[in-house]
Write an enzyme that holds these catalytic residues in place. Structure first.
Site, PDB file in Angstrom:
ATOM      1  N   ASP A   1     -14.563   3.334   6.701  1.00  0.00           N
ATOM      2  CA  ASP A   1     -13.484   4.177   6.162  1.00  0.00           C
ATOM      3  C   ASP A   1     -14.035   5.100   5.080  1.00  0.00           C
ATOM      4  O   ASP A   1     -13.687   6.280   5.024  1.00  0.00           O
ATOM      5  CB  ASP A   1     -12.352   3.321   5.592  1.00  0.00           C
ATOM      6  CG  ASP A   1     -11.273   4.188   4.962  1.00  0.00           C
ATOM      7  OD1 ASP A   1     -10.740   5.054   5.677  1.00  0.00           O
ATOM      8  OD2 ASP A   1     -10.998   4.037   3.755  1.00  0.00           O
TER       9      ASP A   1
ATOM     10  N   ARG B   1     -13.730  13.515   6.403  1.00  0.00           N
ATOM     11  CA  ARG B   1     -12.384  14.097   6.572  1.00  0.00           C
ATOM     12  C   ARG B   1     -12.064  15.025   5.412  1.00  0.00           C
ATOM     13  O   ARG B   1     -11.501  16.106   5.589  1.00  0.00           O
ATOM     14  CB  ARG B   1     -11.326  12.986   6.652  1.00  0.00           C
ATOM     15  CG  ARG B   1     -11.357  12.243   7.966  1.00  0.00           C
ATOM     16  CD  ARG B   1     -10.555  10.949   7.857  1.00  0.00           C
ATOM     17  NE  ARG B   1      -9.151  11.186   7.551  1.00  0.00           N
ATOM     18  CZ  ARG B   1      -8.347  10.299   6.979  1.00  0.00           C
ATOM     19  NH1 ARG B   1      -8.801   9.105   6.648  1.00  0.00           N
ATOM     20  NH2 ARG B   1      -7.093  10.596   6.736  1.00  0.00           N
TER      21      ARG B   1
ATOM     22  N   HIS C   1       0.846  -1.201   0.000  1.00  0.00           N
ATOM     23  CA  HIS C   1       0.000   0.000   0.000  1.00  0.00           C
ATOM     24  C   HIS C   1       0.875   1.242   0.000  1.00  0.00           C
ATOM     25  O   HIS C   1       1.881   1.305   0.689  1.00  0.00           O
ATOM     26  CB  HIS C   1      -0.897   0.004   1.248  1.00  0.00           C
ATOM     27  CG  HIS C   1      -1.924   1.096   1.216  1.00  0.00           C
ATOM     28  ND1 HIS C   1      -3.176   0.909   0.664  1.00  0.00           N
ATOM     29  CD2 HIS C   1      -1.881   2.384   1.633  1.00  0.00           C
ATOM     30  CE1 HIS C   1      -3.863   2.034   0.752  1.00  0.00           C
ATOM     31  NE2 HIS C   1      -3.101   2.953   1.344  1.00  0.00           N
TER      32      HIS C   1
ATOM     33  N   LYS D   1      -8.362  -1.124   5.986  1.00  0.00           N
ATOM     34  CA  LYS D   1      -8.603  -1.730   4.667  1.00  0.00           C
ATOM     35  C   LYS D   1      -7.680  -2.928   4.445  1.00  0.00           C
ATOM     36  O   LYS D   1      -8.083  -3.944   3.905  1.00  0.00           O
ATOM     37  CB  LYS D   1      -8.396  -0.679   3.559  1.00  0.00           C
ATOM     38  CG  LYS D   1      -9.527   0.338   3.538  1.00  0.00           C
ATOM     39  CD  LYS D   1      -9.323   1.411   2.504  1.00  0.00           C
ATOM     40  CE  LYS D   1      -8.256   2.394   2.896  1.00  0.00           C
ATOM     41  NZ  LYS D   1      -8.311   3.680   2.249  1.00  0.00           N
TER      42      LYS D   1
ATOM     43  N   SER E   1      -7.174   4.432   8.644  1.00  0.00           N
ATOM     44  CA  SER E   1      -7.830   4.295   7.340  1.00  0.00           C
ATOM     45  C   SER E   1      -7.114   3.241   6.494  1.00  0.00           C
ATOM     46  O   SER E   1      -7.728   2.311   5.971  1.00  0.00           O
ATOM     47  CB  SER E   1      -7.810   5.668   6.642  1.00  0.00           C
ATOM     48  OG  SER E   1      -8.045   5.557   5.272  1.00  0.00           O
TER      49      SER E   1
HETATM   50  N1  URA Z   1      -4.774   6.667   1.942  1.00  0.00           N
HETATM   51  C1  URA Z   1      -5.805   6.073   2.606  1.00  0.00           C
HETATM   52  O1  URA Z   1      -6.220   4.969   2.283  1.00  0.00           O
HETATM   53  N2  URA Z   1      -6.350   6.743   3.642  1.00  0.00           N
HETATM   54  C2  URA Z   1      -5.933   7.955   4.036  1.00  0.00           C
HETATM   55  O2  URA Z   1      -6.464   8.474   4.987  1.00  0.00           O
HETATM   56  C3  URA Z   1      -4.868   8.569   3.328  1.00  0.00           C
HETATM   57  C4  URA Z   1      -4.294   7.897   2.282  1.00  0.00           C
END
Ligand code: URA
Length: 439
Positions: free
Chosen positions: A161, A168, A82, A187, A183
């Site tokens: 999220d 946000r 990620h 995931k 966040s």
């Molecule tokens: N990437 C994400 O998945 N969440 C965030 O809050 C910022 C970048």
């Protein structure tokens, strides 16, 4: 506890309990807690921060807020990757087939663009016909059979999220370290991987602007992974200039293909080798970095990694001839050069402005509803520290209308700051934090 009291407690700097955080997330999802109270809590978190315990509880509540994926039917260690988001970051397009070509399964869930940062799903849409809305069965079967699949993350995975991110985004609370950590990690945990490699970007084009903040984000994410019994490695990488040269969907796909042919930009290859070797190590494919890099280099030079991309595109219904003939990918009709007004060394590049310029051209979404123009974007032809002469082309703008091209050229011209004295070049890879290491 009443939500009002909970907000008061947090506002006054006290730690919320796991139950209280759970109450916030379940109340938000059921609609019992209105957006304005969640928004107030987000702003309090932005200013007060969160303890690690609070962040663990938030991550857990978000990860458990929807479906989770069970990847146990795929043999081997499933390592996810990620990036916290950057400009020109097409690493997943290279890494997923590259690592799979080395024998490590890659079951990757990806997202759309966030703000000025690109998203893998939008880039993949450059292959005509390619589907990323895969069923769970298709996704798992494809990884079992060819070793790689990239699918769109459905709203059913960590739905909290999605809801929190929208709030946000609307309340200027995106760049909070615990909120980003929760966040990302919610995931990753819901997506069922065994281990993960995290690319934490820092600099003008990233959510984190300061190396110390990036280190803290890296430490926190690795520690959340550990808390869930998963190994993680976070690599902190520079985003004070775009990664590689292409910004924009089809342009980035072309650059990823060039990299899979081992003819891509040096910085993109360096990053792919670092992240890829960590993925191979976490998957126990090898136990030393030198051998891991050798395996990756072999997969690039033999064409195995490029073939893996073609296989993936085919299996997902896309036009795989584009992999071998990238000129078939969407191409904008207008190309204009960006010329600096003087001579000198490139002192800085306003990477955020370049990301926003690509968005103006149509490469990103201004709102959730807007569509993306796959063909447009920028090619950045210089790096910080390079010497440029008056009249030398530093970037190219790819646009669909002359008016958009002119506006983009004017904005991009301002993004390059030149100076008279030589400028030190920056390392791309700044630091690494692993499970078990002290941040
Ligand atoms: N990437 C994400 O998945 N969440 C965030 O809050 C910022 C970048």
């Amino acid at each position: 506890m009443r939500i009002y009291e909970l907000l008061l407690k947090k506002r006054n700097g006290h730690e919320l309990t796991e139950t209280e955080i759970d109450q916030l997330i379940t109340g938000m999802l059921s609609g019992e807690i209105p957006d304005y109270q969640i928004a107030a809590w987000l702003m309090t978190v932005y200013f007060q921060g969160m303890t690690d315990r609070e962040t663990y509880a938030l991550t857990q509540a978000m990860a458990a807020s929807g479906e989770t994926l069970d990847l146990s039917a795929i043999p081997g260690v499933k390592v996810d990757k990620h990036s916290t988001g950057g400009v020109g970051d097409k690493t997943t397009l290279v890494l997923a087939p590259l690592v799979a070509a080395c024998g490590v399964p890659v079951a990757k869930m990806s997202g759309h663009a966030l703000g000025h940062t690109g998203g893998t799903l939008d880039k993949l849409a450059s292959f005509p016909g390619l589907q990323t809305a895969l069923t769970r069965e298709h996704f798992i079967k494809q990884v079992q059979e060819i070793g790689v699949a990239i699918a769109g993350q459905t709203g059913r995975l960590a739905p909290a999220d999605k809801q929190l991110y929208a709030l946000r985004d609307a309340t200027a609370t995106v760049d909070s370290i615990p909120l980003i950590a929760a966040s990302v990690m919610s995931k990753k945990l819901a997506a069922g991987c065994d281990a993960m490699v995290l690319d934490v970007k820092v600099g003008k084009g990233a959510f984190m602007q300061e190396p110390d903040d990036a280190r803290e984000l890296a430490r926190l994410m690795v520690s959340i992974a550990q808390q869930h019994g998963k190994q993680a490695v976070a690599v902190i990488t520079d985003m004070s200039q775009p990664l590689g040269s292409a910004i924009g969907n089809a342009l980035e796909v072309k650059e990823a293909i060039a990299t899979l042919r081992d003819q891509g930009p040096a910085d993109l290859k360096e990053l792919c080798l670092r992240l890829g070797s960590q993925m191979l190590l976490l998957a126990n494919r090898t136990d030393n970095v030198t051998e891991a890099e050798q395996l990756l280099n072999d997969a690039l030079s033999s064409g195995a990694a490029l073939y893996k991309l073609a296989q993936m595109v085919t299996r997902q219904g896309g036009a795989a001839d584009c992999v071998y003939h990238p000129e078939l990918l969407p191409q904008a009709p207008i190309c204009r050069e960006v010329l600096p007004s003087g001579t000198g060394y490139v002192q800085s590049i306003d990477t955020l402005a370049l990301g926003l310029t690509a968005m103006d051209l149509g490469a990103g979404r201004g709102s959730k509803e807007s569509s993306i123009d796959l063909s447009v974007g920028l090619e950045i032809l210089v790096k910080i520290g390079d010497h440029v002469r008056q009249g030398q082309c530093v970037a190219r703008v790819h646009a669909n209308t002359a008016q958009q091209a002119e506006a983009a050229v004017r904005r991009a011209e301002q993004a390059f700051v030149l100076c008279e004295t030589p400028v030190e070049t920056r390392p791309l890879i700044l630091d690494q934090v692993s499970s078990g290491s002290k941040a």
